[in-house]
Design an enzyme around this catalytic site. Sequence first.
Site, mmCIF file in Angstrom:
data_model
loop_
_atom_site.group_PDB
_atom_site.id
_atom_site.type_symbol
_atom_site.label_atom_id
_atom_site.label_comp_id
_atom_site.label_asym_id
_atom_site.label_seq_id
_atom_site.Cartn_x
_atom_site.Cartn_y
_atom_site.Cartn_z
ATOM 1 N N ARG A 233 0.836 -1.215 0.000
ATOM 2 C CA ARG A 233 0.000 0.000 0.000
ATOM 3 C C ARG A 233 0.863 1.255 0.000
ATOM 4 O O ARG A 233 0.444 2.287 -0.524
ATOM 5 C CB ARG A 233 -0.936 -0.009 1.197
ATOM 6 C CG ARG A 233 -2.012 -1.048 1.011
ATOM 7 C CD ARG A 233 -3.094 -0.916 2.040
ATOM 8 N NE ARG A 233 -4.279 -1.638 1.598
ATOM 9 C CZ ARG A 233 -5.163 -2.200 2.402
ATOM 10 N NH1 ARG A 233 -5.014 -2.112 3.700
ATOM 11 N NH2 ARG A 233 -6.209 -2.820 1.913
ATOM 12 N N LYS B 266 -19.240 -14.912 1.837
ATOM 13 C CA LYS B 266 -20.393 -14.108 2.264
ATOM 14 C C LYS B 266 -21.358 -13.825 1.113
ATOM 15 O O LYS B 266 -21.226 -12.828 0.407
ATOM 16 C CB LYS B 266 -19.899 -12.800 2.892
ATOM 17 C CG LYS B 266 -19.199 -13.029 4.212
ATOM 18 C CD LYS B 266 -18.698 -11.711 4.793
ATOM 19 C CE LYS B 266 -17.258 -11.774 5.221
ATOM 20 N NZ LYS B 266 -16.273 -11.272 4.262
ATOM 21 N N GLY C 161 -9.201 -7.531 -1.813
ATOM 22 C CA GLY C 161 -9.433 -8.481 -0.734
ATOM 23 C C GLY C 161 -8.812 -9.832 -1.007
ATOM 24 O O GLY C 161 -7.655 -9.933 -1.408
ATOM 25 N N GLY D 78 -13.777 -3.722 -0.313
ATOM 26 C CA GLY D 78 -15.135 -3.191 -0.122
ATOM 27 C C GLY D 78 -15.496 -2.185 -1.194
ATOM 28 O O GLY D 78 -16.595 -2.210 -1.751
HETATM 29 P P1 AMP Z 1 -15.421 -13.319 1.287
HETATM 30 O O1 AMP Z 1 -14.930 -12.496 2.431
HETATM 31 O O2 AMP Z 1 -16.884 -13.430 1.233
HETATM 32 O O3 AMP Z 1 -14.822 -12.892 -0.034
HETATM 33 O O4 AMP Z 1 -14.904 -14.800 1.559
HETATM 34 C C1 AMP Z 1 -13.557 -15.134 1.481
HETATM 35 C C2 AMP Z 1 -13.344 -16.393 2.245
HETATM 36 O O5 AMP Z 1 -14.178 -17.397 1.717
HETATM 37 C C3 AMP Z 1 -11.949 -16.947 2.175
HETATM 38 O O6 AMP Z 1 -11.338 -16.770 3.428
HETATM 39 C C4 AMP Z 1 -12.156 -18.428 1.866
HETATM 40 O O7 AMP Z 1 -11.431 -19.260 2.724
HETATM 41 C C5 AMP Z 1 -13.627 -18.618 2.103
HETATM 42 N N1 AMP Z 1 -14.184 -19.728 1.324
HETATM 43 C C6 AMP Z 1 -14.047 -19.967 0.017
HETATM 44 N N2 AMP Z 1 -14.644 -21.134 -0.317
HETATM 45 C C7 AMP Z 1 -15.162 -21.646 0.805
HETATM 46 C C8 AMP Z 1 -15.887 -22.834 1.118
HETATM 47 N N3 AMP Z 1 -16.169 -23.727 0.167
HETATM 48 N N4 AMP Z 1 -16.258 -23.026 2.395
HETATM 49 C C9 AMP Z 1 -15.956 -22.133 3.331
HETATM 50 N N5 AMP Z 1 -15.281 -21.010 3.117
HETATM 51 C C10 AMP Z 1 -14.881 -20.762 1.866
#
Ligand code: AMP
Length: 396
Positions: free
Chosen positions: A37, A200, A353, A376
């Site tokens: 950054r 999420k 992210g 974000g």
């Molecule tokens: P997000 O913050 O929504 O972008 O989610 C990112 C996170 O999703 C990462 O830390 C991944 O480890 C998790 N992730 C990806 N695939 C899976 C899965 N099949 N089950 C649980 N967590 C997951």
Amino acid sequence: MMKKSIKDISVSGKRVIVRCDFNVPLNEEGEITDDIRITSALPTIKYLIEQNAAVILMSHLGRPKGKADPKFSLRPVADRLSSLLDQEIIFKSADQVVNDEIKEISANLQPKQIMLLENVRFRKEETENDPKFSKELADLADIFVNDAFGTAHRSHSSTTGIAEFIPAVSGFLIEKEIEFLGNAIENPERPLLAIMGGAKVGDKIPVIENLLDKVDSLIIGGGMSYTFLKAQGYEVGLSIVDEEKIEMAKSLMDKAIKKGVTLLLPVDILAAKEFSNDAEASVFDIKDFPKDWMGLDIGDKTVELFKNEIMKARTIIWNGPVGVFEMPKFSKGTRSIANALAESDAVTIIGGGDSAAAVRQFGLSEKMTHISTGGGASLEYLEGKTLPGVAVLQDR
Ligand code: AMP
């Protein structure tokens, strides 16, 4: 709408205050563990110095909750900046961020000198976007430059409030973000493919909703795919599912059909009995998914299916890993997607992210067209929202 950047105005001899994103990770000893950054901010800072501006930098770091807290001081950033630029960085750790000493230094700041202010979140007025603090910041300078894309979706004193008092333009980082993200969404070379992953679903549904109006095809992988697979009637065992979003997932899939958007979901899944890198793992077809396993990555057939779609695309936007890539055992799917993007001739845009972290982890950053610096913020941009930190900038 095109926004003015520092190249569109004269900054020579002016005092220019720049909102940077110096929210760097620190270890227990308070040392910077990743300075991307800081290095990303250098082009804007160097340009201003070359143009004979006096430069005042500001940023937040962590969440000091509106109080001065030495743990979140920007001093380590001042030191790193100084060694990267090979130049003195004036830094006074002021609890109030702006005090009489800071005002005096800024009033006397000479062209090519640089001062870094203390963490703007030492003041609770910052996140409240209190005009009083915005004005204190604005009074230090003649021109405001926003170059912190990571906080462009927030209305804070240092990101939007300050623009009420002095002219505001973008730095090179924000300019690049708007150019790449904006073009990918509004004016892409087609076919346009979006790959959505991560855990999420709630955060990403509005993005998918908006993207369905823009893309030719959409891949959904990762933790969020199980909500869609369950909505299609499949057994997904112990995989993460957002029950409240199942209806929404159904209506998004209907929308995809109506819009003629190709929507791809995993057809096989690498699953485990528990959420651990040491767990026994096995691949199942989605039609035969067992009740007591959880899906943690996509299987090889899915990798092939997704790769095929990637090879057809001319513009690709990727946000979110397709598996738990932090665990080596479940990182293969995400790695394969990253490799496919790296090999593709398409314009490849990585939302910030986790997908940016994954691409870096695999050493493929250089192979992508653009990696967004704001998780974000890039999601909100893809959602079709106006980012307040961009909206306040002068139009071209
Ligand atoms: P997000 O913050 O929504 O972008 O989610 C990112 C996170 O999703 C990462 O830390 C991944 O480890 C998790 N992730 C990806 N695939 C899976 C899965 N099949 N089950 C649980 N967590 C997951």
